[in-house]
Design an enzyme around this catalytic site. Structure first.
Site, PDB file in Angstrom:
ATOM      1  CB  CYS A 433      60.006 -16.415  25.564  1.00 14.13           C
ATOM      2  SG  CYS A 433      60.210 -16.820  26.264  1.00 14.13           S
ATOM      3  CD  GLU A 435      58.540 -11.965  27.631  1.00  8.81           C
ATOM      4  OE1 GLU A 435      59.570 -12.724  26.852  1.00  8.81           O
ATOM      5  OE2 GLU A 435      58.964 -11.731  28.710  1.00  8.81           O
TER       6      GLU A 435
END
Lengths: 790, 304
Positions: A433, A435
């Site tokens: 998502c 990182e």
């Protein structure tokens, strides 16, 4: 440019297959594991993958230009018994009857699976790892209403990587094979430390052969299809496919199309080797650009052809799916997203902007395909070209929630604060998502666990007693009714957080050790720096950089709750601690006025107000610093994140009433976004509030969702203003932002639940209004307009 | 005069405003207006003193406001709680105790300095967008001292400034503000004096005259025309308006199509909304837009 007929029909065809289970992989891996018992695990893993690649069904679909399939048909999900045996067995009868994420499976297939799955009993991480926990940690792990959700890497492989695709494009597996052979020759086998290295190298050699053979199978199939094909142009295409698959990925790619095909084999086999999620293509527009620009310059490729090939890759990325793990008793259903993050633009190792023509074509591919994969992101920095942002905003406007936007200006320094050198930090990509992860060389375990900050506050306010079970599960931090200062509240909260973080680390480090033992991943290790140099599998710490990243959830709820206690109880004295704790214990039953006092009469995070914003900062920073002091078994550090994926919903489900007026079981806030409906001053205020959270400390990523009604994105002028907002986001040094363009359905939901949707603003020709404050009649009118705008 | 301490009566501060001047702007809404336009979408802006609004769909029926009102001005009715406006002294005690925010006060006294602080918070967004502050209302020039002070303070800090005005004020007031105002969003509602008076409560001569004088002074004017069907959208009035705009040397116009979004606020204030007309169709707006363009004026529907 519009998608070609071929692309349209491939897309349509993909959507036409029902989701179903494919048993082939499970059968083949079990056969192989049975035969290799007693051998080193890394060799067993290599042999198992080799068996699968050799025997699994392959196909080339009508009109396909990029080939390679994960299972026996599109939309079929393979089974990974080495991690999933237990949960697959438990859910076998419910896969086909679920209301969402349904997977068809025949009775015969179920029988095959049941037979296979018995072999895996007590052999999976899920069964082995929890037994190794100390008693106190195991009790915390087994809680019905948990504080920590560490199960993703217990029930699945890890994934969450950006491997070095470019290395294979440049060198091919032939190059890897040569390097490994040289390494093996140079190692003295009598040295104790070389024994495991040699095993790893043997495994990589098995892999190199298996992968090349897999591609040859496609070459054979394409030739065979070409020989019976009547259509001359398709015949030619099939012959081209055969020629390409004969060459890559064994050899270095020579053309853009070969490079794309080689990329696809890598991406595909990653998803055959393990069921890890978020195996992210990373800086796709960078490592493919040399092939693209060379072909273009030599006149071998037109922009139209390049676009069509990219579109084909985009479709392929959506063909790979994963059986979703939804325990039958789960209250909240979320779909499984593969989260294969592909990121465009940004700066290079030398600090120069490298947005290129391919970046634009990739944005266009996403607009053409409009499916969940890849998770498309862009890197923004102070010199990102305006033209690129215009194209980005156009894509945002379509309402698909893509692309997510990441900020080089904060991510690069924050990676450096984690010990990443400048060049690697500048070459970061995004995993999953949100990182931030250096490309090519990092095993980040980025989605290791979710940590419930909201639950910690609940426990701090009830002396460690869970309000859902009535049991004491946390530390005894004192009876909050007797607290006479705000500092006592804060201190009790922090003690609970520290206590549970320690247990979380104990769990994750245990899982980590078991992964190294049970699930080495020699395929992906073969193109992950520095596994080959070190002679060590990724799972054992072979990557250059190793991290473990657990996320804190519920930041805004905690900040708002602490603000309410600070201002309403201790400053304005409108409420006593006694009254507050009683109201929370009763979930505000019969005390709606108390709930509304807490909700409406204390400032809230997200409106650029000092008290809640600074408390959000303090809580976020405390969580991050606590986490960052721990180490993992791969020789790396823990790095904290503040993002939820979709866990804020189920995590909210286990948290009792909180002092921000949130009732029991309601979802927690999303990442570092404000609580739903509490940010009533628009996006600039949200950005300012969020900027006070210390992003540089949350190096594993933060998440900010902003809702926009399409009325704010109507004209070209509106879009330019959104670009200005993005430039401001860049200067404010926030890490991540994504925009949800509000749909008519969202507005209908808001009509049913006005309190949690007070932040929805609509704009009508110079007039702005909060949607929920409008009359029903006007709301209906706006819903109708909204449907026309998207 | 200590301009930082000048106070104004403000009923809303709205950020990320993208249709009232260049860039991303903060809109400061001042209370009080000499006009009573029938179509007014912000009726809470009209009176020059604070008022209490009732938002019935937020009311939880706790009855606290009825009990606590010192003037006994609030009663419960089948359509929600109603305030007897002739008794209400706007003391605000009911609002303070209404945790559901079903009662809200419109109009808070703030110093120019406080408002400036609020505006400057969004500075980074102005920098990147070329935005700034727009003072709106009501009619900003009814609070002349405050508007002057705020404009001057903003300008001294390098912010872009705009005023949205009906033009119904003495020219001296506007002229005093001129050095500190980058843009006037200047409403012209009708060119016929009688019709203007009939539907807005005031004659237009002052407005027309001020527009002429401001333009002659070289002020940056954008003329805004609210398009109110049946009132000012006749071919004749539209043409006259555009010709007037050209005649005074203004090159920019905004057409603001009539809408009914303000209707419910009349009920919340205990007043009656009298207009029964419907908003103009999109095609109608486009044809007006084309007509204005043809006559050589840069024009947009909505703001910029």
């Amino acid at each position: 440019m519009e998608p070609t007929l071929r692309v349209k029909s491939l897309r349509k065809r993909l959507r036409s297959f029902p989701q179903a289970i494919c048993v082939e992989r499970a059968v083949l891996i079990t056969e192989s594991y049975r035969e290799t018992e007693g051998e080193p695990m890394v060799i067993r893993r290599a042999k198992a993958l080799s068996r699968i690649l050799e025997k699994m069904s392959i196909y080339i679909g009508d009109g396909e230009l990029i080939v390679g399939n994960q299972a026996s048909a599109p939309n079929k999900a393979p089974v990974f018994p080495e991690t999933g045996a237990r949960w697959v067995a438990e859910q076998l009868d419910s896969f086909a009857t679920r209301t969402v994420n349904r997977f068809l499976v025949t009775e015969e297939e179920k029988k095959v699976l049941r037979d296979i799955l018995t072999y895996w009993k007590e052999k999976t991480v899920l069964e082995v790892a929890p037994k190794l926990l100390p008693d106190e940690t195991r009790e915390i792990f087994e809680l019905t209403y948990p504080v920590i959700s560490p199960t993703l890497f217990l029930r699945n492989c890890v994934g969450h990587l950006v491997p070095n695709y470019a290395a294979i494009l440049k060198r091919g597996f032939g190059g890897i094979r040569t390097e490994v052979q040289e390494k093996m020759e140079s190692l003295d086998p009598s040295m104790p430390e070389n024994i495991s290295k040699l095993q790893f190298y043997r495994a990589v050699l098995i892999i190199c052969d298996a992968v090349s053979h897999f591609a040859q199978r496609y070459a054979d199939l394409a030739e065979q299809l070409a020989s019976t094909e009547d259509d001359e142009s398709r015949k030619k295409e099939l012959k081209d496919i055969a020629e390409i698959c004969r060459w890559v990925p064994e050899n270095p790619a020579r053309t853009f199309r070969e490079a794309l095909q080689a990329f696809w084999f890598l991406q595909l086999i990653i998803h055959i080797e393990t069921d890890g999620l978020a195996e992210s293509p990373g800086r796709f527009d960078q490592y493919l650009y040399p092939y693209f620009s060379k072909d273009l310059a030599e006149g071998k490729l037109t922009l139209e052809e390049a676009q069509e090939l990219l579109d084909c890759v985009w479709i392929k990325m959506n063909e790979v799916i994963k059986l979703s793990d939804i325990p039958p008793a789960a209250k909240y259903f979320g779909g499984v997203t593969m989260s294969e993050n592909l990121i465009l633009g940004g700066i290079n190792e030398d600090g120069e902007d490298v947005t290129n023509e391919l970046s634009y074509l990739c944005l266009e591919a996403d607009r053409h395909i409009m499916l969940p994969q890849p998770a498309l992101s862009i890197r923004l920095h102070s010199r990102t070209p305006e033209r690129f942002l215009l194209k980005v905003v156009e894509l945002i406007k379509t309402g698909g929630g893509k692309p997510a936007i990441f900020n080089d200006e904060i991510i690069i320094p924050s990676l450096m604060s984690d010990g990443i050198p400048l060049k690697d930090a500048r070459n970061y990509a995004i995993v999953g998502c949100v990182e931030p992860t250096p490309s090519d060389n990092t095993n980040g375990w980025t989605n290791a666990a979710m940590f419930n900050l909201g639950k910690c506050l609940e426990l701090a306010l009830h002396n460690g007693v869970c309000q859902l079970s009535g049991k004491r599960i946390g530390l005894e931090t004192g009876d909050a009714k007797t607290f006479t200062s705000f500092d006592q509240v804060m201190s009790a909260f922090k003690k609970q957080v520290s206590y549970f973080i320690k247990h979380m680390v104990t769990m994750l480090n245990t899982w980590d050790k078991v992964h190294a033992e049970l699930i080495p991943t020699p395929f992906v290790s073969s193109f992950m720096d520095d596994c080959i140099a070190k002679g060590q599998d990724l799972a054992e710490g072979g990557a250059r950089f190793n991290f473990t990243g657990p996320q804190g959830i519920g930041l805004a709820d905690v900040a708002d709750s602490l603000t309410a206690i600070k201002t309403l109880v201790f400053e304005k004295k409108l409420l006593s601690m006694d009254q507050l704790i009683d109201a929370l214990s009763n979930d505000f039953e019969g005390q709606e006025d108390v709930r509304l006092l807490l909700r409406n009469k204390a400032p809230k995070y997200g409106n650029a107000e000092t008290t809640p914003d600074l408390l959000a900062r303090e809580v976020g920073l405390f969580y991050c610093r606590e986490v960052a002091q721990y180490n993992n078994p791969r020789g790396g550090k823990y790095r904290p994140g503040l993002y939820p994926v979709a866990s804020n919903v189920p995590l909210g489900g286990v948290v009792g009433a909180l002092p921000n007026g949130r009732k029991k079981g309601i979802p927690l806030a999303d990442g570092i976004s404000p609580v739903h409906g509490c940010d009533v001053k628009g996006p600039t205020a949200v950005l300012r509030s969020v900027s006070r959270v210390e992003h540089a400390a949350a190096t594993n990523g933060t998440l900010l969702n902003i809702k926009f009604h399409p009325s704010a994105l109507k004209s070209e002028n509106d879009m330019k203003k959104l670009i200005s907002l993005l430039r401001s986001f860049c200067s404010l040094k926030l890490m991540h932002i994504q925009f949800n363009v509000v749909s008519a359905d969202t507005l209908r939901m808001a009509q049913l639940d006005p309190e949690n949707n007070r932040d929805l603003m609509v704009r009508v020709a110079g007039y702005s209004a909060m949607f929920v404050d409008l009359d029903k009649k006007l709301q209906d009118d706006i819903i109708e307009r909204t449907e026309h705008m998207l | 005069m200590d301009i930082e301490r000048t106070t104004g009566l403000i009923f809303n501060i709205q950020r990320y405003s993208i249709h009232d001047g260049p860039g991303i702007r903060t809109l400061v809404f001042l209370k009080g207006c000499p006009l009573r336009c029938e179509w007014c979408a912000n009726p809470e802006s009209q009176l020059g003193h604070p008022e209490i609004i009732v938002v019935p769909n937020r009311c939880i029926g706790c009855g606290k406001c009825i009990a606590i009102c010192p003037e006994k001005a609030i009663t419960s009715t089948p359509i929600g709680n109603v305030i007897n406006r002739s008794r209400c002294t706007v003391c605000g005690i009911c609002v303070e105790h209404c945790f559901a925010e079903a009662l809200q006060i419109m109009g808070t006294t703030k110093t120019a300095y406080d408002v400036l602080q609020d505006i400057e918070g969004d500075d980074i967004f102005y920098q990147h967008s070329g935005g700034g502050v727009t003072i709106s209302g009501g009619e900003p020039f009814t609070q002349a001292k405050f508007t002057f002070s705020l404009l001057k303070l903003c300008k001294e800090r390098g912010l872009n400034t705009a005023v949205e005005t009906s033009g119904f004020t003495s020219y001296e007031i506007i002229e005093a503000c001129l050095p500190y105002t980058d843009l006037f969003l200047y409403d012209i509602k009708h060119l016929d004096c009688d019709i203007h008076k009939q539907h807005t409560g005031v004659e237009n001569s002052l407005i027309i005259d001020n527009a002429r004088r401001l333009a002659a002074k070289g002020a940056n004017l954008t003329v805004r025309l609210p398009v109110i069907p049946g009132f000012n959208d006749s071919e004749e009035n539209l043409v006259n308006t555009v010709e007037f705009v050209k005649e005074i040397g203004v090159t920019e116009m905004h057409l603001l199509p009539y809408h009914r979004f303000g209707e419910q606020k009349y009920r919340q204030l205990g007043r009656e909304y009298k207009l029964t007309i419907m908003p103009p169709e999109q095609e109608r707006m486009e044809s007006i837009l084309k007509m204005v363009e043809r006559r050589g004026v840069n024009v947009k529907v909505g703001g910029n």
